[in-house]
Design an enzyme around this catalytic site. Structure first.
Site, PDB file in Angstrom:
ATOM      1  N   LYS B  76     -17.807  24.736  18.771  1.00  0.00           N
ATOM      2  CA  LYS B  76     -16.998  23.701  19.428  1.00  0.00           C
ATOM      3  C   LYS B  76     -17.939  22.611  19.940  1.00  0.00           C
ATOM      4  CE  LYS B  76     -13.457  23.168  23.060  1.00  0.00           C
ATOM      5  NZ  LYS B  76     -12.643  23.841  24.095  1.00  0.00           N
ATOM      6  N   SER B 151      -7.469  23.283  24.059  1.00  0.00           N
ATOM      7  CA  SER B 151      -8.345  22.252  23.591  1.00  0.00           C
ATOM      8  C   SER B 151      -9.223  22.635  22.396  1.00  0.00           C
ATOM      9  CB  SER B 151      -9.262  21.803  24.740  1.00  0.00           C
ATOM     10  OG  SER B 151     -10.181  22.821  25.078  1.00  0.00           O
ATOM     11  N   SER B 175      -7.375  27.375  26.555  1.00  0.00           N
ATOM     12  CA  SER B 175      -7.900  26.599  25.415  1.00  0.00           C
ATOM     13  C   SER B 175      -8.489  27.397  24.257  1.00  0.00           C
ATOM     14  CB  SER B 175      -8.956  25.610  25.911  1.00  0.00           C
ATOM     15  OG  SER B 175      -8.346  24.507  26.524  1.00  0.00           O
TER      16      SER B 175
END
Lengths: 95, 485
Positions: B76, B151, B175
């Site tokens: 990420k 997210s 998330s």
């Protein structure tokens, strides 16, 4: 909880955020809605409840005061917007 | 090769069925061909990946490979990667080349894993749909008109579309779990403090936790083995031994006590999602688990509480983005205040600005007690609910998200409606507990996730409970039609 334009301007200043004139009504609306959501907290009596600071009740760990990191000024300043003589440049603050 | 799990790829590499370089090239080719439809990557690090793959092949040949040596993964874009752009999904950090590695990244490097690239995400991890990214929204591989969740939407979509066998995520209010659910993959948010936050760009420091996102629970266990552990560079990292998370995957579930909180099955839950969750509970009954109805009475307070704690902490954390030492800087600032205000005004997107302003307001003089202190007290009550529940049950189950993936644009103009889509995940972060999402079925062509919540440091139990479900179901093996071959 309803905010007005001047509240939003004040909060934006506190947060050091430039918000354009035409965006202020949108922020006023959305921030008021979020504070309405948050106001649901008031329905609960929390007198006598200890505020939770950490999920595991941990305390801050301390370490010996010894140098453990090496100087990486060059690497860190390479990504800065403006530097000179190993210093970060900002607009003049002292007359 | 892209349909194989990490466990299978690891075995294939050790057997010499294929090299890490071949494997890495095949994923890079898929990303080049297919990612334009999904937009799951912000950066693809082709040269670095191939050089890591060649190193991994040498290590495998020398006989000192770990389970992840030569396995390609995606990070990420919230994790700092030395020499590689680390944007956190923001224009503010669009040109930020991290000068060091996050601990999570170093650990994967030590294990010999290959980094394919950095995945798309909501700006500074603030969002539930991946629509707040400066780099454009991610599309859900199961239905390109739907959001992937957020997210960690890029990581979830990349794994679902077979553009990486595994990826990292971070979870502040859901998330990891919510995008895992919406993209039909498996993800675990460990106990707060289990995985180091060093080098993970901070959103809300008392809630942030990193974890793995893969297709199977077994792969999550392999990834978590590499990620978890004490780190002196993270002041809230927990000094506690890390078990081998693969060791107990096959433990029998007979007698397992599963709590179903009635608040997770009430108003607001889509009835089709409810049916899928009920069917998965039936499977657990078949395996000998015992179902106990429980109550988490303060569930409804989790979202309001979170939207004080998280914005307050983010307004403080993001104050470092000031246009002075790194990140975006406005042109020709008139004075220091103008430099701060315009650099931040230009660098941050609308949702990040909203949260910074809510936080600044909640922490401003005269409001602290009414907002932050009140929220920390409610946080204690929410946490106490779970404590009581875990006196009765071993794990708690329910839906990860009240609906399947919603359409792109459907909620992006209405922050409060968007916030409520995390109603079942947020309380877990407030309490600091581990939670997981497991593919449990579909409504139409959109996936449904089963959430499993455990007591502190019970990650091994969660992975075991998820693995046993995956031994008896094939939801986690399904691939979105356009990305299966």
């Amino acid at each position: 909880m309803s905010l007005d334009r001047s509240d939003v301007e004040k909060i934006a200043h506190l947060a050091r955020l430039a918000i354009s004139e035409e965006d202020i009504p949108g922020y006023t609306h959305n921030l008021s809605n979020i504070l309405d959501l948050v106001a649901q907290m008031d329905a609960v009596d929390t007198s006598g409840v200890e505020p939770m600071a950490h999920p595991l009740d941990a305390t801050q760990r301390l370490r010996a005061d010894e140098v453990s990191e090496t100087n990486q000024r060059e690497a860190f300043q390479k990504i800065a917007p403006a530097t000179e003589a190993s210093l970060y440049l900002v607009p003049q603050v002292i007359e | 090769m892209h349909n194989k799990t990490i466990a299978e790829l690891s075995a294939g590499l050790k057997n010499g069925d294929f090299s890490s370089e071949e494997l890495t090239r095949s994923f890079l080719a898929r990303i080049e061909k297919l990612d334009p439809q999904v937009n799951s990557y912000i950066s693809v690090t082709t040269d670095e990946a191939l050089s890591q793959a060649r190193e991994a092949d040498k290590r495998i040949a020398a006989g000192n490979a770990s389970a992840l040596t030569g396995v390609p993964i995606a990070q990420k874009d919230i994790f700092c990667t030395n020499g590689v752009k680390t944007s956190s999904g923001s224009k503010m950090l669009d040109k930020f080349i991290a000068p060091y590695d996050a601990t999570v990244v170093s650990k994967f490097n030590q294990a010999g894993a290959v980094m394919l690239g950095k995945t798309n995400m909501d700006e500074f991890a603030m969002g539930s749909s991946n629509e707040t990214s400066f780099y454009g929204p991610v599309k859900n591989p199961w239905d390109l008109t739907a959001v992937p969740g957020g997210s960690s939407g890029g990581s979830a979509a990349a794994v679902a579309a077979r553009l990486a066998p595994g990826a990292t995520g971070t979870d502040t209010g859901g998330s990891i779990r919510q995008p895992a659910a919406l993209c039909g993959i498996t993800g675990i948010k460990p106990t707060y403090g289990r995985v180091s936050r060093y080098g993970m760009i901070a959103f809300a420091s008392s809630l942030d936790q990193a974890g793995p996102m893969e297709r199977t629970s077994e792969d999550c266990a392999l990834m978590l083995n590499a990620m978890a552990g004490f780190d002196e560079r993270d002041s809230t990292s927990v000094e506690k031994d890390v078990p081998d998370y693969t060791a107990s995957l096959n433990d029998d579930l007979k007698g397992l006590k599963i709590g179903l909180p009635r608040e997770y099955f009430g108003e607001g839950l889509d009835s089709e999602v409810a049916k899928v969750i009920e069917a998965s509970i039936e499977e657990y009954k078949k395996q000998g688990a015992e179902i106990v109805e429980i109550s988490l009475p303060n569930t409804g307070l989790a979202v309001p509480t979170y939207y004080v704690v998280a914005p307050a902490e983010c307004s403080s954390n993001l104050s470092r983005m000031d246009g002075v030492r790194f990140g975006h800087r406005c042109d020709n600032p008139a004075d220091l205040e103008d430099l701060y205000k315009r650099s931040r005004g230009e660098g941050f997107g609308a949702e990040v600005k909203r949260r910074i302003m809510i936080g600044a307001y909640a922490l401003s003089a005269g409001y602290y007690d009414a907002y932050y202190l009140k929220a920390q007290k409610l946080r204690q009550l929410i946490s106490d609910d779970f404590k009581k529940a875990f006196e009765q049950v071993d794990v708690i189950m329910g839906p990860t998200s009240p609906t399947t993936a919603f359409n792109l644009g459907e909620k992006s103009d209405d922050p409060v409606t968007m916030y409520l889509s995390d109603i079942y995940t947020i309380a877990v972060n407030l309490a600091g507990l581990p939670g997981m999402s497991v593919p449990a079925g579909f409504v139409g062509q959109r996936p449904v996730g089963l959430q499993i919540i455990g007591n502190y440091f019970e990650e091994a139990r969660l992975l075991n409970v998820a693995h046993k479900f995956q031994q008896a179901s094939d939801w986690h093996q399904r691939a979105p039609e356009n990305f299966s071959d």
